[in-house]
Design a protein around this motif. Structure first.
Motif, PDB file in Angstrom:
ATOM      1  N   THR A 180       0.829  -1.204   0.000  1.00  5.67           N
ATOM      2  CA  THR A 180       0.000   0.000   0.000  1.00  5.67           C
ATOM      3  C   THR A 180       0.862   1.252   0.000  1.00  5.67           C
ATOM      4  O   THR A 180       0.575   2.223  -0.709  1.00  5.67           O
ATOM      5  CB  THR A 180      -0.945  -0.010   1.211  1.00  5.67           C
ATOM      6  OG1 THR A 180      -1.815  -1.133   1.106  1.00  5.67           O
ATOM      7  CG2 THR A 180      -1.762   1.256   1.293  1.00  5.67           C
ATOM      8  N   ASP A 197      -5.947  -1.008  -5.011  1.00  4.90           N
ATOM      9  CA  ASP A 197      -5.447  -1.534  -3.740  1.00  4.90           C
ATOM     10  C   ASP A 197      -6.402  -2.590  -3.200  1.00  4.90           C
ATOM     11  O   ASP A 197      -7.442  -2.266  -2.648  1.00  4.90           O
ATOM     12  CB  ASP A 197      -5.289  -0.402  -2.720  1.00  4.90           C
ATOM     13  CG  ASP A 197      -4.489  -0.857  -1.500  1.00  4.90           C
ATOM     14  OD1 ASP A 197      -4.148  -2.051  -1.430  1.00  4.90           O
ATOM     15  OD2 ASP A 197      -4.209  -0.018  -0.633  1.00  4.90           O
ATOM     16  N   GLU A 198      -6.045  -3.831  -3.374  1.00  4.65           N
ATOM     17  CA  GLU A 198      -6.856  -4.965  -2.931  1.00  4.65           C
ATOM     18  C   GLU A 198      -8.329  -4.750  -3.252  1.00  4.65           C
ATOM     19  O   GLU A 198      -9.188  -4.783  -2.359  1.00  4.65           O
ATOM     20  CB  GLU A 198      -6.683  -5.177  -1.416  1.00  4.65           C
ATOM     21  CG  GLU A 198      -5.232  -5.145  -1.018  1.00  4.65           C
ATOM     22  CD  GLU A 198      -4.904  -6.129   0.092  1.00  4.65           C
ATOM     23  OE1 GLU A 198      -5.701  -7.054   0.321  1.00  4.65           O
ATOM     24  OE2 GLU A 198      -3.834  -5.991   0.683  1.00  4.65           O
TER      25      GLU A 198
HETATM   26 MG   LIG Z   1      -2.338  -2.575   2.194  1.00  6.52          MG
END
Ligand SMILES: [Mg+2]
Ligand SMILES: Nc1ncnc2c1ncn2[C@@H]1O[C@H](COP(=O)(O)OP(=O)(O)OP(=O)(O)O)[C@@H](O)[C@H]1O
Lengths: 362, 265
Positions: free
Chosen positions: A48, A163-164
């Protein structure tokens, strides 16, 4: 769609620390135009943080980010034209679907007619035309995600960061969205970075995978190479399942190493690495690279079978070696009928190329 | 249906009794005063002796109740101005302090909240001395300024609370979509925290409307405020208005006024 297609992204020697914690350590990645790269790694490895450096939310202590060769380090996030989709989608809760998608265009002061036209286009792209007047809370998780995608794509970003994005979705929907992202990425020739800690997701969606650990990139390669030729012991363990067998290197030359395993066998393994004689090594063999035999041989080691379970079309055997290590072995179900009582030996399949690593890297 | 157990019943009964007690204490006085106001007689008694609207007629009589009308208009005017100023100032302060850490941020926050901890009476007196020293005469404007100081913390707290609920990813999304901070503030932050600001503004309005301790010191001869007129001035005036009482003198009312003063933190 000229803004979106074909931009390169170079991350050059980026380092970022939070106080004493080094979240990203000297990471360099060259992402090609129209390529989708997965950042894969365990929790807390800095995925991240790296993404936030690219988006401009975090100023790294060292290093540079370049789009099409031009450094963007001095630009604030709102001037970078880098799109981002968050794990929780971060849709504006007080705006309808259409208003969410229009937001970026309005912020850039585009004429009203153009905004309306672009919103229509991208609502069609993510197949949400019928939902334009709903509020985010009236949508399912998958629909919210598609709105977030449309909103990010509508401003024609040079690079899309994810992000995910599939974490909050259940399994079936997750697969649908993976296909959807892949489709959009192809359609627009998007350059994209996908953060995930799910290796299957990384394998299926990405053109190349960067495997991260402790803030470093351990390997940056195609999914097949990351799986078949892991660069480090960490990669071999993190991507896919593997068996670790300890031993010593006897000699290494001409791209081959002779190894004696503690389990009691003497193998010749192909490897590009050099090992000094006598150094402790670890052999990393995938469950499908191992094979059961009924007769002993110098390159086989004796094992006892603890359990055999069917796994789809295969059978998985749980084995124990003489020195107490446990192994997992997968073979086609009816390929080889070993009786439970029989003494068996384990060996490498003839074509198998297991990884060989220095034991000190554990 | 599952049968309810004894403990459930006793829980409900205790809860019900507590609720009834709270209701009696909080709402009871208002209900009784409301009923009493319809009395036919000239004294405040409960239950009222007969029903009539005579006191309301008197209250809305433009001539005989002119003083209380002016006081009400003053109070409303001050409350509106003070609320508007406090809302703007406190919202800006809350936005400035949101999501920041560090010693000076906490210090500034505590400073902004201090009027809530300080006894208002002390602030009122201090403000009077300070403004007099600065050469200002007590006036409506001065009352409004004083009110802004003591009601701003209410808006600051509610706004800060809704800001802490604001998902920072919304602001980052907005930035990544090309919006500058002002655009983000106008189109994302403000709409999302609006309920918190509105709640604070309402509290501030009410707090200003019935503020006695600050108004008491900053009021000039021409700036009569409603709660003061009702509470304090009643005894030495000729008794026109809804609070005309039983003639037992100013004592009970003065006591009431002082209790009102002391009740304020
Ligand atoms: Mg993360
Ligand atoms: N704002 C912050 N302040 C201090 N430390 C932080 C901050 N953000 C992240 N870290 C630390 O930096 C490291 C990397 O965090 P990061 O969020 O990049 O990991 P990640 O790979 O995204 O993990 P996950 O898969 O759990 O999301 C972690 O050790 C984390 O504790």
């Amino acid at each position: 769609m000229t803004g979106t297609r074909g931009h390169t992204l170079d991350i050059v020697a980026v380092t970022h620390r939070y106080g004493a914690v080094t979240a990203v350590a000297d990471v360099s990645l060259a992402v090609r135009a129209g390529e989708i790269v997965a950042l894969l790694g365990p929790s807390g490895c800095g995925k991240t943080t790296l993404l936030r450096v690219v988006a401009g939310f975090v100023r790294p202590q060292a290093g540079s980010v370049r789009i099409d060769g031009a450094a963007i380090d001095g630009l604030p996030a709102n001037l970078r034209n880098v799109g981002i989709v968050f794990q929780n989608y971060a849709l504006f809760p007080h705006m309808t679907v259409a208003q969410n998608v229009a937001y970026g265009l309005e912020a850039r002061g585009r004429p009203r007619a153009e905004v309306r036209r672009t919103v229509e286009t991208f609502l069609d792209v993510v197949r949400l035309g019928d939902f334009r007047d709903r509020l985010p809370r009236q949508l399912s998780g998958g629909q919210q995600q598609r709105v977030a995608l449309a909103r990010a794509l509508a401003v024609e970003p040079t690079v899309l960061l994810l992000d995910e994005p599939f974490n909050a979705l259940d399994k079936g929907l997750r697969l649908d969205m993976q296909i959807e992202i892949k489709r959009l990425q192809r359609q627009f020739g998007l350059t994209a970075i996908l953060v995930t800690h799910d290796q299957d997701e990384a394998m299926s969606v990405a053109d190349r995978i960067a495997v991260m650990n402790h803030g470093r990139v351990e390997q940056f390669d195609t999914p097949v190479n990351v799986y078949d030729r892991p660069a480090t012991l960490f990669v071999s363990g993190f991507v896919g399942t593997t068996n670790l067998l300890r031993g010593r290197a006897l000699e290494a030359k001409n791209g081959c190493a002779v190894v004696t395993l503690d389990a009691g066998a003497r193998l010749t393994v192909r490897t590009e690495r050099a090992f000094t004689a006598g150094v402790p090594v670890v052999l990393s063999a995938r469950p499908e690279q191992l094979c059961l035999y009924t007769a002993p041989a110098p390159e086989r080691w004796s094992v006892t079978r603890r359990l055999s379970v069917p796994l789809g079309p295969n059978t998985m055997h749980d084995l124990e070696t003489r020195d107490g290590a446990t192994l997992k072995l997968i073979e086609p179900r009816h390929a080889y009928g070993v009786d439970a009582k029989e003494e068996v030996w384990c060996g490498l399949r003839p074509e198998a190329e297991p990884g060989l690593f220095d034991a000190s890297s554990i | 249906m599952r049968r309810r157990r004894a403990s459930d019943w006793s829980y409900s009964i205790v809860l019900g009794m507590l609720a009834a007690l709270g209701f009696t204490i909080l709402v009871g006085p208002v209900v009784i005063v409301l009923l009493t106001s319809f009395t036919e007689g000239r004294s405040i008694k409960f239950p009222p002796s007969g029903l009539s609207l005579q006191w309301y007629r008197l209250l809305f009589d433009p001539v005989r109740s002119s003083q209380i009308h002016r006081a009400a208009m003053n109070s409303l005017e001050v409350a509106l101005i003070a609320m508007a100023s406090a809302t703007v100032l406190a919202t800006l302060a809350a936005v400035g302090l949101a999501r920041r850490r560090g010693a000076w941020v906490r210090a500034v926050d505590t400073f902004f909240m201090s009027p809530m901890i300080l006894p208002m009476l002390a602030f009122g007196l201090a403000a009077l001395m300070y403004f007099t020293f600065m050469g200002f005469r007590p006036s409506l404007a001065l009352i409004a300024v004083g009110h802004v100081v003591v009601i701003s913390p209410l808006v600051l707290r509610t706004t800060a609370a809704s800001l802490s609920q604001l998902d920072p990813a919304l602001l980052e999304s907005s930035a990544s979509l090309g919006a500058g901070w002002l655009y983000t503030f106008r189109r994302v932050t403000l709409p999302v925290i609006a309920p918190g600001i509105a709640a604070g503004a309402f509290l501030a309005f009410v707090a200003s409307l019935d503020n006695v301790p600050v108004s008491l010191f900053l009021a000039g001869p021409r700036s009569d405020m409603l709660p003061i007129r009702i509470g304090l001035r009643r005894a030495d005036r000729d008794g026109a208005g809804a609070d005309a009482g039983d003639g037992a003198g100013g004592r009970p009312h003065a006591t009431l006024a002082w209790m009102t003063l002391m009740r304020q933190p």
